[in-house]
Design a protein around this motif. Structure first.
Motif, PDB file in Angstrom:
ATOM      1  N   ALA A 164       0.845  -1.199   0.000  1.00  0.00           N
ATOM      2  CA  ALA A 164       0.000   0.000   0.000  1.00  0.00           C
ATOM      3  C   ALA A 164       0.878   1.247   0.000  1.00  0.00           C
ATOM      4  O   ALA A 164       0.413   2.334  -0.349  1.00  0.00           O
ATOM      5  CB  ALA A 164      -0.925  -0.004   1.215  1.00  0.00           C
ATOM      6  N   ASN A 187      -6.305   4.114   3.019  1.00  0.00           N
ATOM      7  CA  ASN A 187      -4.914   3.696   2.823  1.00  0.00           C
ATOM      8  C   ASN A 187      -4.310   2.973   4.016  1.00  0.00           C
ATOM      9  O   ASN A 187      -3.373   2.203   3.859  1.00  0.00           O
ATOM     10  CB  ASN A 187      -4.045   4.907   2.463  1.00  0.00           C
ATOM     11  CG  ASN A 187      -4.042   5.965   3.538  1.00  0.00           C
ATOM     12  OD1 ASN A 187      -5.091   6.422   3.969  1.00  0.00           O
ATOM     13  ND2 ASN A 187      -2.859   6.347   3.988  1.00  0.00           N
ATOM     14  N   GLN A 239      -5.770   3.563  -3.671  1.00  0.00           N
ATOM     15  CA  GLN A 239      -5.609   2.195  -3.145  1.00  0.00           C
ATOM     16  C   GLN A 239      -6.631   1.227  -3.746  1.00  0.00           C
ATOM     17  O   GLN A 239      -6.655   0.058  -3.366  1.00  0.00           O
ATOM     18  CB  GLN A 239      -5.776   2.197  -1.618  1.00  0.00           C
ATOM     19  CG  GLN A 239      -4.752   3.029  -0.868  1.00  0.00           C
ATOM     20  CD  GLN A 239      -3.355   2.424  -0.907  1.00  0.00           C
ATOM     21  OE1 GLN A 239      -3.168   1.273  -1.320  1.00  0.00           O
ATOM     22  NE2 GLN A 239      -2.363   3.195  -0.494  1.00  0.00           N
ATOM     23  N   LYS A 295       1.343   2.568  -7.198  1.00  0.00           N
ATOM     24  CA  LYS A 295       0.640   1.629  -6.308  1.00  0.00           C
ATOM     25  C   LYS A 295       0.191   0.386  -7.072  1.00  0.00           C
ATOM     26  O   LYS A 295      -0.330  -0.552  -6.480  1.00  0.00           O
ATOM     27  CB  LYS A 295      -0.603   2.292  -5.697  1.00  0.00           C
ATOM     28  CG  LYS A 295      -0.361   3.634  -5.046  1.00  0.00           C
ATOM     29  CD  LYS A 295       0.271   3.525  -3.684  1.00  0.00           C
ATOM     30  CE  LYS A 295       0.302   4.907  -3.031  1.00  0.00           C
ATOM     31  NZ  LYS A 295       0.969   4.911  -1.734  1.00  0.00           N
ATOM     32  N   SER A 353       0.128  -5.230   3.600  1.00  0.00           N
ATOM     33  CA  SER A 353      -0.595  -5.045   2.332  1.00  0.00           C
ATOM     34  C   SER A 353       0.078  -5.872   1.245  1.00  0.00           C
ATOM     35  O   SER A 353       1.305  -5.931   1.163  1.00  0.00           O
ATOM     36  CB  SER A 353      -0.645  -3.560   1.968  1.00  0.00           C
ATOM     37  OG  SER A 353       0.614  -2.955   2.118  1.00  0.00           O
TER      38      SER A 353
END
Lengths: 398, 396
Positions: free
Chosen positions: B7, B147, B177, B201, B361
């Motif tokens: 993330a 996030n 995200q 991302k 993440s």
């Protein structure tokens, strides 16, 4: 190719007696090292001065490099020429004319220094001869003479071999040349103070190696990276420095887990001093340097300073001891370490710092705490794992 | 190395890198010039826009602007259309690049409407959405996927609720995200006045992002200059970065179903693993700050956020780092700050719980083995650190 002469004046070396030659030679050596990247440069030592002969294109660059050399009082970029009144006046006119055109009016004077006493004219006569020739040409254009409040000073140094004419003086770092006073070991952290104390010892002629106590298992690598950058900046003032990195987490954990909370900080510092002492002896350093200043934080009270100093036989230099924070910050900005020092650095004070650290530690209680963990064994392990960074080789790494 | 902080950012995928390298080598011409190679560069940008529009189902009612990344996109939309006198609402759990431009409006006497008291589990509780009408809010800014928590504000549900209760309020979403995790449909775009995307991302390069907005709206530029991109965002468009983000978006969109399944698998393994550790380590109490259910309208499967007091997340992070495992500590954009996470405090955590938390993440590069190694090293580090933190807590 057009050349210029660098006229480099000493600072305190001029006050030295029979040792003077030793200091002069060290300064010449340091200047040669600082200017090693300049092509076709020649450095000569004459009485009371060091001269450098460089290509015009490199002259300003040399000043930039020499700004990092302790022991220099000031530097001028000048012209080497014959001690001829007409030729010197002609040069003076060309230098003054541009300024006069911009300003309309200008006060000036000529100052002569003779180290060649056999030269037929006295300094005053020389000033008059050159000055009057310049006035003949430029008085009608707004130039006047003012010996005390001159806007422009044309300086002439008449030596046995060379006469140098110049109109500028750049102040140097002053102090003594690095290497003239031996080696010391500085306890360097990522903060504002210790880089300044390190620098101060450099300007007293010491080659300063640094030691950093690293706890990256808890704090990450941020502090280590920061100290390397600080050490790299500081090494520009000396060259040849080393940074010793000691893994300190096991010692810190042992103290935290076994000793009285209030004593922790002093106990950490006693271990730092002990380790520094050993490394200093092994590396021919004759004193320790710290950034402590009386009363700045809890560990820096008179009692606590005494409680840490007593673990080493070595001299401990604290050049900031009587300075306040504003003065230290001013110096840190001047030497170029401040911006790095104030970068946010991960810490975990909550893990290692006590809520109420003692300000008056008692040695018998500290020693009793030290019997609760195997400090000698942990110290030996830490010393065996030291990382040694040769700072001259650092630029290819960072 | 086991990288579990996707993330924060992701590594560039090889196919995107190929495009980037090839384009860096060949597409140097300025797309604003009128000779052939400049026109070719412009065509490549148009082609990239088409690819992006297809991959993200962006309708022709919306315009795509290339920016330097998600933060610029958020700033451009919020300041460009709503600065400084229109009333804007936000939940208070958004990324600083949404929150801070809005809070900046306060200095012009235009306080944004903070809806934090209407949050439930990190999401806007739509039961209360009529307050937007009461406050005459012209815009609502939300994270599509939070996030730090991975919690989801479902754009369709939010838009439907707005239509019913506050039809004059437009919706802007920070989608940084969400892209690559959730499919964006034409239904979603109907409700979105603005949406931001970031390249890095989704395994694309850093320095490139998108603002996608309703073409009917006029946006006042932040950067003035060469009038590129219809004057909305001046500056020579970086053709290689644009081609690379288009490629990254295309790949991410193609693999969404496969990736959702993969993330779900990893997430369940992690959550179950942490529950198991709690069972075996009496002193370990895990609190999940993100939602543990599989409802994608509520929670992204790619982010797991949890607390484990009394051990500090920062210390645990460095212990894991020493083993080559990289995890997140709150938001990467503010991790250097010593202040506790506003998002975690905002959902009701204590300062201690906030400090004692980590964010895991995932990306498509992660494997089950990564999770198992993480769990093993987490339990070792936790057990080592627990006595110290327990001792500290007792004293406090």
């Amino acid at each position: 190719m057009e050349t210029r002469t660098l006229l480099i004046r000493y600072d305190e070396i001029g006050l030295k007696g029979r040792n003077r030659k030793h200091f002069e030679n060290q300064l010449v050596k340091n200047i040669r090292y600082a200017l090693r990247g300049i092509q076709n440069i020649k450095i000569n030592k004459i009485h009371g001065r060091i001269l450098g002969f460089v290509n015009l294109a490199d002259a300003d660059k040399c000043i930039d490099y020499l700004n990092f050399v302790p022991g220099i009082a000031s530097i001028s970029i000048g012209h080497s020429m014959e001690p001829d009144f007409d030729k010197i006046a002609k040069l003076g006119i060309s230098l003054i004319q541009t300024k006069l055109q911009d300003l309309g009016q200008l006060k000036f004077c000529v100052r002569t220094r003779r180290s060649n006493k056999s030269f037929p004219s006295t300094s005053k006569e020389f000033n008059f001869e050159v000055g009057s020739r310049i006035m003949e040409t430029l008085s009608s254009k707004g130039l006047s003479v003012d010996i005390n409040r001159a806007d422009f000073v044309l300086e002439v140094e008449i030596g046995p071999q060379k006469t140098i004419v110049f109109d500028n003086r750049v102040p140097g770092l002053k102090g003594l040349p690095v290497g003239s006073s031996g080696q010391v070991l500085s306890l360097l952290s990522g903060g504002i103070d210790s880089p300044v104390s390190t620098f101060k010892l450099m300007t007293r002629g010491c080659r300063v190696h640094s030691i950093f106590f690293d706890n990256r298992t808890f704090l990450g690598r941020g502090g280590y990276d920061k100290v390397i950058r600080l050490a790299n900046i500081l090494n520009r003032y000396q060259g040849g420095g080393k940074l010793f990195v000691i893994p300190f987490q096991d010692i810190q954990v042992a103290i935290r887990d076994h000793c009285h909370d209030m004593n922790r900080v002093v106990l950490y510092r006693r271990m730092m001093y002990r380790i520094s002492n050993v490394l200093a002896e092994l590396n021919n350093c004759h004193a320790l340097v710290t950034g402590e200043s009386v009363g700045q934080v809890a560990s820096q009270t008179l009692k606590n300073l005494a409680a840490v100093s007593c673990v080493t036989q070595m001299s401990v230099f604290r050049p900031l001891i009587g300075m306040n924070k504003h003065e230290i910050i001013k110096d840190a900005k001047k030497i170029g370490t401040f911006d790095i020092s104030i970068e946010a650095q991960p810490d975990c004070c909550s893990v290692f710092m006590p809520d109420h650290p003692t300000t008056r530690s008692k040695i018998k209680y500290l020693e009793s705490d030290e019997r609760l963990f195997p400090w000698e064994e942990l110290m030996a392990q830490a010393l065996a794992s030291v990382e040694i960074i040769n700072l001259d080789e650092l630029n290819s790494r960072v | 190395m086991i990288y579990l902080d996707n993330a924060a950012t992701t590594p560039i995928t090889p196919k995107v890198m190929d495009v980037l390298k090839e384009s860096m080598d060949s597409d140097f011409a300025n797309p604003g010039t009128i000779y052939s190679i400049g026109l070719d560069a412009k065509k490549l940008i148009d082609r990239a826009k088409e690819d992006i529009a297809i991959a993200l189902n962006i309708p022709s009612t919306h315009k795509i602007i290339f920016t330097s990344g998600g933060s610029e996109s958020n700033n451009l939309f919020i300041k460009g259309h709503y600065f400084p006198d229109k009333k804007v609402a936000y939940l208070g759990l958004e990324h600083p690049s949404v929150r801070e431009p809005l809070e900046y409006f306060s200095s012009f006497g235009n306080d944004p409407f903070n809806m934090l008291k209407y949050q439930t589990q990190g999401r806007l509780d739509l039961k209360n959405i009529s307050v937007l009408s009461d406050t005459r809010s012209k815009l609502l800014c939300l994270s599509h996927v939070n996030n730090e928590l991975g919690t989801v504000n479902d754009p369709v549900s939010v838009y439907d609720a707005l239509c019913e209760n506050s039809p004059d309020t437009r919706l802007f979403m920070d989608g940084v995200q969400a892209v690559g995790i959730f499919k964006l449909s034409s239904t979603i775009w109907r409700g979105l006045s603005g949406y931001s995307v970031s390249g890095h991302k989704i395994h694309g390069p850093k320095g490139i992002g998108l603002l996608i907005y309703d073409a009917k709206l006029s946006i006042t530029p932040i950067i003035h200059g060469g009038h590129q991109q219809d004057g909305v965002r001046s500056g020579t468009p970086p053709v290689p970065l644009i081609r690379a983000i288009a490629k990254a978006i295309s790949i991410a969109s193609e693999r969404i179903d496969e990736m959702q399944e993969h993330y779900e698998f990893l997430k369940n393994r992690l959550i179950q693993g942490l529950y198991d550790l709690s069972d075996h380590i009496p002193e370990l109490n895990i609190r999940f700050n993100s939602l543990v259910d599989d409802d994608h309208k509520r929670q992204s499967p790619s982010i797991v956020n949890f607390s484990f007091p009394p051990v500090e997340g920062e210390v645990l992070l460095h212990h894991l780092e020493a083993k080559g495992i990289f995890v997140g500590l709150g938001s990467a954009c503010s991790a250097s700050s010593k202040k506790p996470s506003r998002i975690l405090l905002g959902i009701g955590l204590s300062v201690e719980e906030t400090r004692c938390s980590l964010r895991i993440s995932f990306s498509g590069n992660n494997t089950i083995n990564d999770i198992d190694v993480f769990l093993e090293e987490f339990s070792i580090a936790y057990k080592n650190l627990y006595p110290t933190f327990l001792r500290m807590n007792r004293k406090n």
